[in-house]
Enzyme design. Structure first.
Site, short mmCIF file in Angstrom:
data_model
loop_
_atom_site.label_atom_id
_atom_site.label_comp_id
_atom_site.label_asym_id
_atom_site.label_seq_id
_atom_site.Cartn_x
_atom_site.Cartn_y
_atom_site.Cartn_z
N GLU A 178 0.83 -1.21 0.00
CA GLU A 178 0.00 0.00 0.00
C GLU A 178 0.86 1.27 0.00
OE1 GLU A 178 -2.66 0.47 3.36
OE2 GLU A 178 -3.54 2.28 2.55
N LYS A 220 -2.32 -1.90 -3.37
CA LYS A 220 -3.39 -1.06 -2.80
C LYS A 220 -2.98 0.40 -2.94
CE LYS A 220 -5.87 -0.11 1.52
NZ LYS A 220 -6.46 -0.64 2.73
C1 5MM Z 1 -5.32 4.69 3.82
O1 5MM Z 1 -5.86 3.96 4.82
C2 5MM Z 1 -6.18 2.60 4.52
C3 5MM Z 1 -7.46 2.47 3.76
O2 5MM Z 1 -8.49 3.13 4.47
P1 5MM Z 1 -9.34 4.28 3.75
O3 5MM Z 1 -10.09 3.57 2.64
O4 5MM Z 1 -10.20 4.81 4.84
O5 5MM Z 1 -8.36 5.29 3.19
C4 5MM Z 1 -6.29 1.85 5.85
O6 5MM Z 1 -6.14 0.46 5.67
C5 5MM Z 1 -5.28 2.36 6.82
O7 5MM Z 1 -4.02 1.93 6.40
C6 5MM Z 1 -5.67 1.84 8.19
O8 5MM Z 1 -6.87 2.45 8.56
C7 5MM Z 1 -4.59 2.01 9.24
O9 5MM Z 1 -4.38 3.32 9.53
P2 5MM Z 1 -3.47 3.68 10.79
O10 5MM Z 1 -3.01 5.09 10.49
O11 5MM Z 1 -4.34 3.61 11.98
O12 5MM Z 1 -2.33 2.70 10.84
#
Ligand code: 5MM
Length: 337
Positions: A178, A220
């Site tokens: 990602e 991702k």
């Molecule tokens: C970019 O965030 C990821 C996808 O979520 P969205 O569709 O809301 O953008 C998400 O998997 C993110 O990596 C996780 O929520 C983990 O975030 P944190 O900052 O808590 O590690």
């Protein structure tokens, strides 16, 4: 079973024309922010209840193939004492685990960031594999400014993603890679395209250098949009721009691209995924989602911390999962909202 066979089975079970991935891997800090926004206290019990409610939504396995867990959730149980990874599997959802340890400033590259967590990664992956995880996720974050990402930021972040992915594959865990290019700022869609092209190019260069098997990973990425202070592009423009740059940088061997929603509204993320899939003849990969906020926001709001709202919360979650499944086939339209 060989590691190769494990990875191949996971790819085959997770990737099809209908389903996408639920990102429910918010760390406690992020989850606390999300819960606070709907007036809910971030206790371990509230987080457990909410995530087990999502996982036990009737029929959710028709639209969701995998859920990314946060470490805490891996060892939690539902109201009947069933471990949540088992509950996921029982409902047709493959459990995965976020293994990065969050981000901080990248020394020597002002404005850029780097993600931590390579130390002890293999041991953590093996522990989570025993708990049921079959895939993992690691996020690197790239802000866009006039000066960022820097050349060092591009190389250092790509290197982390590749090292993580290589360790995952060595232990039979499918890596989700990602690289999130942030939506924050007032940059144009052209500037976002330029940055994403640099990011994806550097990531695939590093994956190649580290011997990562492209057939056994999921990408991702962000969709290419203007910065959130610069106004919106139409779904058609987002889809056309995103695909143009992906085709330049992502080898056809990658089986699936599962976009993050990155701050888009739920409706916007669905419309953009739909527009992408309407152009899928131009894409050698599956085009799906790995949304967090765009799948969960309405469900979290419907729950609001009152467990008697379970049915409404599950209905709101199922609605987004289903509409995104339609978008997977390019069959979504706004009047289905
Ligand atoms: C970019 O965030 C990821 C996808 O979520 P969205 O569709 O809301 O953008 C998400 O998997 C993110 O990596 C996780 O929520 C983990 O975030 P944190 O900052 O808590 O590690």
């Amino acid at each position: 079973m060989s590691v190769h066979a494990e990875l191949q089975n996971t790819v085959e079970e997770m990737i099809d024309d209908e389903r996408g991935i639920l990102a429910a891997d918010e760390s406690t800090g992020t989850m606390t922010k999300r819960l606070k926004a709907v007036g809910v206290e971030s206790t371990e019990e509230n987080r457990r209840w909410y995530r087990s409610m999502l996982l036990s939504t009737p029929e959710v396995g028709k639209y969701i193939c995998g859920m990314i867990f946060y470490e805490e959730t891996m060892s939690q149980q539902d109201g009947n004492g069933k471990p949540l990874p088992e509950l996921a599997s029982a409902n047709g959802i493959i459990p995965g685990i976020k293994v990065d340890k969050g981000k901080g400033p990248l020394a020597g590259a002002p404005g850029d960031m780097i993600t931590f967590g390579l130390d002890g990664l293999e041991d953590r992956l093996l522990r989570h594999k025993k708990q049921g995880a079959r895939f993992a996720k690691w996020r690197e974050v790239y802000p866009i400014t006039d000066h960022n990402p820097t050349a060092l930021g591009l190389t250092a972040n790509a290197e982390m993603l590749a090292r993580y992915a290589a360790v995952c594959q060595a232990v039979g865990i499918l890596p989700i890679v990602e690289p999130e290019v942030l939506i924050d700022g007032n940059h144009s869609i052209e500037r976002a395209a330029e940055v994403n092209e640099q990011v994806w190019h550097s990531v695939f260069h590093a994956l190649h250098q580290h011997g990562v098997v492209l057939e056994h990973m999921i990408l991702k990425p962000s969709m290419i949009t203007p910065g959130k202070e610069a106004g919106k592009a139409s779904p058609e423009e987002v889809a056309e721009t995103t695909l143009r740059i992906l085709r330049r940088t992502v080898p056809a061997a990658v089986p699936s691209i599962n976009f993050l929603s990155g701050g888009q509204s739920p409706e916007e993320a669905t419309a953009n995924l739909n527009a992408l899939n309407r152009l899928r003849d131009k894409a050698p990969w599956h085009l799906s989602m790995s949304y967090g906020r765009a799948l969960q926001e309405p469900a979290m709001a419907a729950w609001g911390g009152d467990n008697s709202n379970r049915d409404q919360a599950q209905a709101a979650f199922l609605k987004r999962a289903k509409l995104n499944s339609m978008a997977r086939r390019g069959e979504y339209s706004a009047d289905q909202e």
